[in-house]
Design an enzyme around this catalytic site. Structure first.
Site, short mmCIF file in Angstrom:
data_model
loop_
_atom_site.label_atom_id
_atom_site.label_comp_id
_atom_site.label_asym_id
_atom_site.label_seq_id
_atom_site.Cartn_x
_atom_site.Cartn_y
_atom_site.Cartn_z
N GLU A 1 0.75 -1.22 -0.21
CA GLU A 1 -0.09 -0.04 0.09
C GLU A 1 0.96 1.15 0.26
O GLU A 1 1.67 1.60 1.17
CB GLU A 1 -0.91 0.04 1.48
CG GLU A 1 -1.83 -1.22 1.34
CD GLU A 1 -2.49 -1.44 2.53
OE1 GLU A 1 -3.32 -0.25 2.74
OE2 GLU A 1 -2.59 -2.28 3.43
N CYS B 1 -1.89 9.24 3.24
CA CYS B 1 -1.60 8.72 1.80
C CYS B 1 -2.70 9.24 0.83
O CYS B 1 -2.57 9.37 -0.38
CB CYS B 1 -1.48 7.16 1.95
SG CYS B 1 -2.87 6.42 2.54
P1 NAD Z 1 8.84 4.70 3.99
O1 NAD Z 1 8.83 3.99 2.85
O2 NAD Z 1 10.16 5.58 4.05
O3 NAD Z 1 8.88 3.64 5.19
C1 NAD Z 1 7.90 2.77 5.55
C2 NAD Z 1 8.30 1.65 6.44
O4 NAD Z 1 9.40 0.78 5.86
C3 NAD Z 1 9.02 2.06 7.71
O5 NAD Z 1 8.69 1.46 8.72
C4 NAD Z 1 10.58 2.01 7.42
O6 NAD Z 1 11.25 2.07 8.50
C5 NAD Z 1 10.63 1.09 6.49
N1 NAD Z 1 11.81 0.85 5.61
C6 NAD Z 1 12.56 1.66 5.04
N2 NAD Z 1 13.60 1.15 4.22
C7 NAD Z 1 13.00 -0.21 4.21
C8 NAD Z 1 13.42 -1.41 3.43
N3 NAD Z 1 14.69 -1.13 2.65
N4 NAD Z 1 12.91 -2.40 3.61
C9 NAD Z 1 12.04 -2.54 4.29
N5 NAD Z 1 11.39 -1.68 5.18
C10 NAD Z 1 11.80 -0.57 5.13
O7 NAD Z 1 7.63 5.53 4.19
P2 NAD Z 1 7.36 6.76 5.44
O8 NAD Z 1 8.06 7.90 5.12
O9 NAD Z 1 7.36 6.10 6.75
O10 NAD Z 1 5.76 7.04 5.20
C11 NAD Z 1 5.31 7.94 3.98
C12 NAD Z 1 4.80 7.01 2.96
O11 NAD Z 1 3.76 6.22 3.34
C13 NAD Z 1 4.03 8.00 1.66
O12 NAD Z 1 4.68 7.56 0.71
C14 NAD Z 1 2.64 7.67 2.13
O13 NAD Z 1 1.88 8.04 1.06
C15 NAD Z 1 2.80 6.26 2.21
N6 NAD Z 1 1.35 5.74 2.86
C16 NAD Z 1 0.93 4.92 2.15
C17 NAD Z 1 -0.60 4.25 2.75
C18 NAD Z 1 -1.54 3.64 1.88
O14 NAD Z 1 -2.33 2.96 2.57
N7 NAD Z 1 -1.26 3.56 0.52
C19 NAD Z 1 -0.86 4.84 4.00
C20 NAD Z 1 0.18 5.74 4.55
C21 NAD Z 1 1.10 6.22 4.27
#
Ligand code: NAD
Length: 439
Positions: free
Chosen positions: A208, A242
């Site tokens: 997501e 999001c």
């Molecule tokens: P991010 O992608 O930086 O991090 C998300 C999660 O992944 C965190 O727990 C992070 O520690 C972890 N992570 C980081 N690198 C990783 C890797 N290489 N492998 C596995 N896990 C890893 O996102 P963010 O900055 O925390 O959140 C913002 C983003 O989330 C925005 O793009 C937003 O649109 C999206 N989002 C989407 C939804 C949805 O339902 N579609 C909902 C909320 C947020």
């Protein structure tokens, strides 16, 4: 924050495997445990909500609502069970389709709604009979750890484990050979990395990802009537949603009025600490995100955009950014084509509706979108043309627990929400049996 070393994951996943045997065996006991979990979350609301506000930044009322939604997800999925179906198609055998859990599930979530997004993953996974290893963002580990402790009081040991720490913890978890489903919410680039990591063990992947939702205003829109709703669809949780409205397309004739209606709200809304009673918008959650929002805004302003509201960081301590409305944004600016994920909203004029629809569909994202107007049928006909997973008429980002939730394009893979979310955590198990032939 306790920083778990990636090497510790082996023991955690091993424990999740051992717990799976008992957890998968008794659906009625699972339902009872998940209902107790929902009650326990609600009972802990006075501890969870203020901690969430202090850690994430959102106003206390929104933290309370997030805790309530966390409990609601547990309660909803506690009541769902998969259906066994039988296929009789004239052959001398019939097929029975049953559903089996997958095994330990890795749930990896971002910092904008740490509790409810975690529950959106672990509630269906647990209801389906899987066990879960949950990893929150390193920006918001504390409320999630408290949630984990609350749930540990009602769930059998090893059924849900919270692990916290910086990268490469998430990458190692996604790649762990003992994990059978990686369900991830976060940004598009990290989602791609997660899919790559999970490929090694061919674990199922549900992603997501980010969005860049457009709100299209029709030429019959009543601007004053919708302005509050539209404003909050963009600025709730400081724009860190999001499926927030991330760009507005307004008919050229109405554009100035739309800009002013939104800017006037942006100038007057109370921005402050989430525990202050009057606060409606808190800070940006973390320094890198603040720097990103600041840079996108600075760049747009340098290219000729104007900010009738905001446009800069607020003076003083904290990650506060003034709620910002941008106009005259030149084509191709990243604040329009990308995901700002902060309190900044570009408002763009259009002459022909087709232009607005093409622009709305033109970014590669496909999470949500909305159309606003006085005639709901005309608005709905335009909404039909949007390439995304969910569209709304005259509002935005309202979701039912019972609906599927899925983005198209860069916004995701797989389906969460409702029964689809349950089946996303199950695999079909098909039994062919001969028809009774009397022998
Ligand atoms: P991010 O992608 O930086 O991090 C998300 C999660 O992944 C965190 O727990 C992070 O520690 C972890 N992570 C980081 N690198 C990783 C890797 N290489 N492998 C596995 N896990 C890893 O996102 P963010 O900055 O925390 O959140 C913002 C983003 O989330 C925005 O793009 C937003 O649109 C999206 N989002 C989407 C939804 C949805 O339902 N579609 C909902 C909320 C947020």
């Amino acid at each position: 924050m306790p920083d778990q070393r990636p090497e510790e994951l082996d023991a955690v996943v091993d424990r999740a495997h051992r717990a799976w045997t008992g957890w998968r065996a008794d659906p009625a006991a699972r339902t009872t445990a998940l209902l107790a979990a929902a009650d326990a979350v609600e009972a802990a609301g006075d501890d969870l909500a203020p901690l969430l506000t202090r850690e994430q930044g959102k106003p206390l009322a929104e933290s309370r609502a997030e805790v309530a939604r966390t409990a609601a997800r547990l309660r909803y999925f506690a009541g769902l069970t998969p259906t066994t179906t039988r296929i009789d198609d004239g052959r001398p055998v019939h097929s029975e389709i049953r559903w089996r859990p997958l095994g330990p599930v890795a749930a990896i979530v971002p910092w904008n709604f740490p509790l409810q997004l975690a529950a959106a993953k672990f509630a269906p996974a647990l209801a389906a009979g899987n066990t879960v290893v949950l990893k929150p963002s390193p920006c918001t580990p504390l409320a999630t750890r408290l949630l984990g402790a609350v749930l540990a009081g009602v769930l059998p040991e090893g059924v849900l484990t919270v692990v916290t720490g910086r990268e490469p913890l998430g990458a190692r978890l996604a790649a762990h050979p003992g994990i059978r489903h990686v369900t991830f919410t976060g940004s598009v680039p990290t989602g791609r990395a997660v899919a790559g990591a999970a490929a090694a063990s061919l674990a199922r992947v549900t992603l997501e990802l980010g969005g860049n939702d457009a709100a299209i205003l029709m030429d019959d829109v009543d601007v004053e009537r919708i302005a509050d709703r539209l404003f909050w669809a963009a600025f709730r949780n400081c724009g860190q949603v999001c499926m927030a409205v991330k760009r507005v397309y307004a008919p050229a004739r109405l554009h100035a009025g739309v800009v002013e209606a939104l800017a006037q709200r942006a100038r007057s809304v109370v921005v402050g600490h989430g525990l202050d009673q009057d606060t409606r918008i808190g800070p940006v959650n973390n320094a890198p995100q603040l720097a990103r929002v600041e840079e996108l805004t600075r760049r747009a302003l340098a290219a000729g955009a104007r900010a009738p509201a905001g446009g800069r960081r607020l003076d003083g301590p904290g990650h506060f950014f003034a709620p910002t409305v941008l106009t005259d944004v030149p084509p191709g600016e990243p604040v329009v084509t990308g995901e700002q994920f902060g309190p900044v909203l570009p408002v763009l004029p259009y002459r022909h509706l087709d232009e607005a629809v093409d622009a709305a569909n033109g970014t590669g994202f496909g999470l949500g979108g909305s159309v606003w107007g006085t005639d709901p049928d005309r608005a709905a006909a335009t909404a039909d043309r949007l390439s995304c997973g969910t569209v709304w008429i005259n509002h935005h980002a309202e979701l039912s627990l019972a609906q599927p939730f899925a983005g198209t394009g860069d916004s995701g893979v797989g389906v969460a929400g409702g029964p689809w979310g349950l089946y996303g955590n199950l695999r079909p198990f098909v039994v062919h049996r001969p028809e009774e032939d009397g022998r």
